[in-house]
Design a protein around this motif. Structure first.
Motif, PDB file in Angstrom:
ATOM      1  N   ALA A   8      81.587  53.402 113.374  1.00  0.00           N
ATOM      2  CA  ALA A   8      82.896  52.763 113.522  1.00  0.00           C
ATOM      3  C   ALA A   8      83.397  52.219 112.188  1.00  0.00           C
ATOM      4  O   ALA A   8      84.585  52.343 111.858  1.00  0.00           O
ATOM      5  CB  ALA A   8      82.806  51.633 114.550  1.00  0.00           C
ATOM      6  N   ILE A   9      82.510  51.614 111.405  1.00  0.00           N
ATOM      7  CA  ILE A   9      82.913  51.077 110.103  1.00  0.00           C
ATOM      8  C   ILE A   9      83.328  52.210 109.161  1.00  0.00           C
ATOM      9  O   ILE A   9      84.333  52.111 108.445  1.00  0.00           O
ATOM     10  CB  ILE A   9      81.774  50.247 109.491  1.00  0.00           C
ATOM     11  N   VAL A  10      82.556  53.299 109.169  1.00  0.00           N
ATOM     12  CA  VAL A  10      82.911  54.448 108.328  1.00  0.00           C
ATOM     13  C   VAL A  10      84.275  54.985 108.730  1.00  0.00           C
ATOM     14  O   VAL A  10      85.142  55.244 107.877  1.00  0.00           O
ATOM     15  CB  VAL A  10      81.832  55.536 108.434  1.00  0.00           C
ATOM     16  N   ALA A  11      84.496  55.153 110.039  1.00  0.00           N
ATOM     17  CA  ALA A  11      85.775  55.679 110.517  1.00  0.00           C
ATOM     18  C   ALA A  11      86.928  54.745 110.166  1.00  0.00           C
ATOM     19  O   ALA A  11      88.025  55.194 109.822  1.00  0.00           O
ATOM     20  CB  ALA A  11      85.717  55.887 112.036  1.00  0.00           C
ATOM     21  N   ALA A  12      86.673  53.434 110.228  1.00  0.00           N
ATOM     22  CA  ALA A  12      87.722  52.456 109.925  1.00  0.00           C
ATOM     23  C   ALA A  12      88.140  52.485 108.469  1.00  0.00           C
ATOM     24  O   ALA A  12      89.226  52.001 108.121  1.00  0.00           O
ATOM     25  CB  ALA A  12      87.251  51.056 110.310  1.00  0.00           C
ATOM     26  N   ASN A  13      87.295  53.041 107.619  1.00  0.00           N
ATOM     27  CA  ASN A  13      87.609  53.066 106.193  1.00  0.00           C
ATOM     28  C   ASN A  13      88.026  54.444 105.695  1.00  0.00           C
ATOM     29  O   ASN A  13      88.202  54.630 104.481  1.00  0.00           O
ATOM     30  CB  ASN A  13      86.408  52.551 105.399  1.00  0.00           C
ATOM     31  N   VAL A  14      88.191  55.391 106.608  1.00  0.00           N
ATOM     32  CA  VAL A  14      88.739  56.692 106.237  1.00  0.00           C
ATOM     33  C   VAL A  14      90.248  56.546 106.066  1.00  0.00           C
ATOM     34  O   VAL A  14      90.946  56.074 106.974  1.00  0.00           O
ATOM     35  CB  VAL A  14      88.425  57.747 107.317  1.00  0.00           C
ATOM     36  N   ASP A  15      90.748  56.903 104.904  1.00  0.00           N
ATOM     37  CA  ASP A  15      92.173  56.737 104.604  1.00  0.00           C
ATOM     38  C   ASP A  15      92.611  55.307 104.886  1.00  0.00           C
ATOM     39  O   ASP A  15      93.646  55.061 105.514  1.00  0.00           O
ATOM     40  CB  ASP A  15      93.008  57.730 105.424  1.00  0.00           C
ATOM     41  N   GLN A  16      91.830  54.364 104.419  1.00  0.00           N
ATOM     42  CA  GLN A  16      92.043  52.935 104.660  1.00  0.00           C
ATOM     43  C   GLN A  16      93.411  52.488 104.141  1.00  0.00           C
ATOM     44  O   GLN A  16      93.706  52.637 102.955  1.00  0.00           O
ATOM     45  CB  GLN A  16      90.922  52.146 103.984  1.00  0.00           C
ATOM     46  N   PRO A  17      94.279  51.930 105.030  1.00  0.00           N
ATOM     47  CA  PRO A  17      95.616  51.542 104.588  1.00  0.00           C
ATOM     48  C   PRO A  17      95.642  50.270 103.735  1.00  0.00           C
ATOM     49  O   PRO A  17      96.619  50.023 103.040  1.00  0.00           O
ATOM     50  CB  PRO A  17      96.376  51.331 105.907  1.00  0.00           C
ATOM     51  N   TYR A  18      94.586  49.471 103.784  1.00  0.00           N
ATOM     52  CA  TYR A  18      94.547  48.226 103.013  1.00  0.00           C
ATOM     53  C   TYR A  18      93.204  48.135 102.284  1.00  0.00           C
ATOM     54  O   TYR A  18      92.379  47.253 102.570  1.00  0.00           O
ATOM     55  CB  TYR A  18      94.740  47.016 103.932  1.00  0.00           C
ATOM     56  N   PRO A  19      92.959  49.025 101.332  1.00  0.00           N
ATOM     57  CA  PRO A  19      91.634  49.103 100.697  1.00  0.00           C
ATOM     58  C   PRO A  19      91.222  47.833  99.976  1.00  0.00           C
ATOM     59  O   PRO A  19      90.029  47.525  99.887  1.00  0.00           O
ATOM     60  CB  PRO A  19      91.778  50.281  99.719  1.00  0.00           C
ATOM     61  N   PRO A  23      86.736  45.113 101.949  1.00  0.00           N
ATOM     62  CA  PRO A  23      85.455  44.405 101.803  1.00  0.00           C
ATOM     63  C   PRO A  23      85.417  43.075 102.537  1.00  0.00           C
ATOM     64  O   PRO A  23      84.388  42.714 103.120  1.00  0.00           O
ATOM     65  CB  PRO A  23      85.345  44.203 100.281  1.00  0.00           C
ATOM     66  N   LEU A  24      86.532  42.338 102.524  1.00  0.00           N
ATOM     67  CA  LEU A  24      86.573  41.068 103.246  1.00  0.00           C
ATOM     68  C   LEU A  24      86.450  41.278 104.747  1.00  0.00           C
ATOM     69  O   LEU A  24      85.825  40.482 105.456  1.00  0.00           O
ATOM     70  CB  LEU A  24      87.884  40.333 102.939  1.00  0.00           C
ATOM     71  N   GLN A  25      87.060  42.335 105.251  1.00  0.00           N
ATOM     72  CA  GLN A  25      87.073  42.579 106.690  1.00  0.00           C
ATOM     73  C   GLN A  25      85.752  43.151 107.197  1.00  0.00           C
ATOM     74  O   GLN A  25      85.250  42.745 108.247  1.00  0.00           O
ATOM     75  CB  GLN A  25      88.222  43.537 107.050  1.00  0.00           C
ATOM     76  N   HIS A  26      85.186  44.103 106.436  1.00  0.00           N
ATOM     77  CA  HIS A  26      84.022  44.828 106.940  1.00  0.00           C
ATOM     78  C   HIS A  26      82.704  44.422 106.294  1.00  0.00           C
ATOM     79  O   HIS A  26      81.637  44.767 106.811  1.00  0.00           O
ATOM     80  CB  HIS A  26      84.240  46.337 106.752  1.00  0.00           C
ATOM     81  N   LEU A  31      76.769  43.558 106.475  1.00  0.00           N
ATOM     82  CA  LEU A  31      75.610  42.703 106.209  1.00  0.00           C
ATOM     83  C   LEU A  31      74.837  42.429 107.486  1.00  0.00           C
ATOM     84  O   LEU A  31      73.596  42.467 107.500  1.00  0.00           O
ATOM     85  CB  LEU A  31      76.074  41.389 105.576  1.00  0.00           C
ATOM     86  N   LEU A  32      75.558  42.181 108.579  1.00  0.00           N
ATOM     87  CA  LEU A  32      74.899  41.940 109.860  1.00  0.00           C
ATOM     88  C   LEU A  32      74.105  43.162 110.309  1.00  0.00           C
ATOM     89  O   LEU A  32      73.006  43.035 110.867  1.00  0.00           O
ATOM     90  CB  LEU A  32      75.930  41.552 110.918  1.00  0.00           C
ATOM     91  N   LEU A  62      87.941  47.509 114.481  1.00  0.00           N
ATOM     92  CA  LEU A  62      89.265  48.110 114.656  1.00  0.00           C
ATOM     93  C   LEU A  62      90.336  47.213 114.054  1.00  0.00           C
ATOM     94  O   LEU A  62      91.223  47.676 113.323  1.00  0.00           O
ATOM     95  CB  LEU A  62      89.545  48.342 116.141  1.00  0.00           C
ATOM     96  N   GLY A  63      90.266  45.920 114.336  1.00  0.00           N
ATOM     97  CA  GLY A  63      91.232  44.988 113.767  1.00  0.00           C
ATOM     98  C   GLY A  63      91.161  44.957 112.252  1.00  0.00           C
ATOM     99  O   GLY A  63      92.191  44.875 111.570  1.00  0.00           O
ATOM    100  N   GLY A  64      89.942  45.034 111.706  1.00  0.00           N
ATOM    101  CA  GLY A  64      89.769  44.986 110.264  1.00  0.00           C
ATOM    102  C   GLY A  64      90.426  46.152 109.550  1.00  0.00           C
ATOM    103  O   GLY A  64      90.884  46.001 108.413  1.00  0.00           O
ATOM    104  N   ARG A  65      90.460  47.301 110.189  1.00  0.00           N
ATOM    105  CA  ARG A  65      91.111  48.459 109.547  1.00  0.00           C
ATOM    106  C   ARG A  65      92.576  48.161 109.257  1.00  0.00           C
ATOM    107  O   ARG A  65      93.111  48.574 108.215  1.00  0.00           O
ATOM    108  CB  ARG A  65      91.008  49.693 110.452  1.00  0.00           C
ATOM    109  N   TYR A  66      93.234  47.450 110.157  1.00  0.00           N
ATOM    110  CA  TYR A  66      94.663  47.175 110.023  1.00  0.00           C
ATOM    111  C   TYR A  66      94.917  45.713 109.664  1.00  0.00           C
ATOM    112  O   TYR A  66      96.016  45.208 109.906  1.00  0.00           O
ATOM    113  CB  TYR A  66      95.384  47.515 111.330  1.00  0.00           C
ATOM    114  N   ILE A  67      93.924  45.051 109.067  1.00  0.00           N
ATOM    115  CA  ILE A  67      93.952  43.619 108.734  1.00  0.00           C
ATOM    116  C   ILE A  67      94.582  42.801 109.870  1.00  0.00           C
ATOM    117  O   ILE A  67      95.304  41.838 109.648  1.00  0.00           O
ATOM    118  CB  ILE A  67      94.628  43.345 107.375  1.00  0.00           C
TER     119      ILE A  67
END
Length: 209
Positions: A8-19, A23-26, A31-32, A62-67
């Motif tokens: 899910a994290i990898v998918a959320a960062n594919v073509d990340q709209p807010y790169p 790092p803050l979001q994911h 780390l967890l 999911l929320g983190g992908r779109y901040i």
């Protein structure tokens, strides 16, 4: 479950709209993931509790992908039903962040209570009280962290991460949403225990795990 969260994290960062904010979001979730095998060996939880934590983290990812402020649920809803959620419910702002705060209380109350019973040797009733208080405590600490970030971060970055969307009462509403979710989880847990014929007062002995 860990593999699913990594995917899910990898998918959320594919073509990340807010790169710049990724790092803050994911970062905390990544780390967890790294420490979770050790945590679960040291303080094991039931499959149900782990599933609750996983579902919450998936919602957060999911929320983190779109901040959070820009989760396009209205576009998705129109594609499926022809109607948007904001128009249907009269929402003046993107409400996904509040949904996740609600989910924090609803999904993590049971894991908090189980951890208190199994590893804190709390009686059943007091473990539920502990879980409710823990939701409020963690929520307050998170809101303080957001405030501190807004003090030290650049203006636009702070605004995006905080996701207040112009609502001066956003932190209080977020915390209230989490506590409402926790209350509903407690009602469900208590009704389930009543159905099983178990004591539910704060002086009730914890169930055998």
């Amino acid at each position: 479950m860990i593999v699913l969260l990594v995917a899910a994290i990898v998918a959320a960062n594919v073509d990340q709209p807010y790169p710049e904010l990724a790092p803050l979001q994911h970062g905390p979730t990544a780390l967890l993931i790294l420490v979770s095998p050790w945590l679960l060996r040291r303080w094991p939880l039931s499959n149900g509790s782990v599933a609750c934590v996983l579902l919450f983290l998936l919602l957060h990812t999911l929320g983190g992908r779109y901040i959070y402020s820009y989760v396009p649920y209205d576009i998705w809803a129109r594609a499926i039903s022809g109607h948007d959620i904001s128009g249907t419910f009269g929402l003046a702002r993107n409400g996904y962040d509040r949904l996740v705060h609600f989910a924090f209380g609803a999904l993590l109350t049971a894991p908090f209570a189980e951890a208190a019973r199994r590893h804190g040797v709390m009686r059943t009733g007091w473990s539920l009280v502990f879980a409710f208080v823990s939701v409020g405590f963690v929520g307050a600490v998170y809101e303080i962290f957001e405030w501190l970030l807004s003090v030290v971060a650049a203006g636009q970055t702070a605004d995006w991460y905080n996701g207040q969307q112009g609502d001066m009462w956003d932190p209080q509403k977020d915390m209230a949403a989490a506590q409402i979710g926790s209350v509903l989880a407690l009602v469900w847990l208590l009704s389930t225990r009543q159905g099983e014929g178990k004591a539910i007062s704060p002086h009730a002995h914890s169930s055998k795990e």
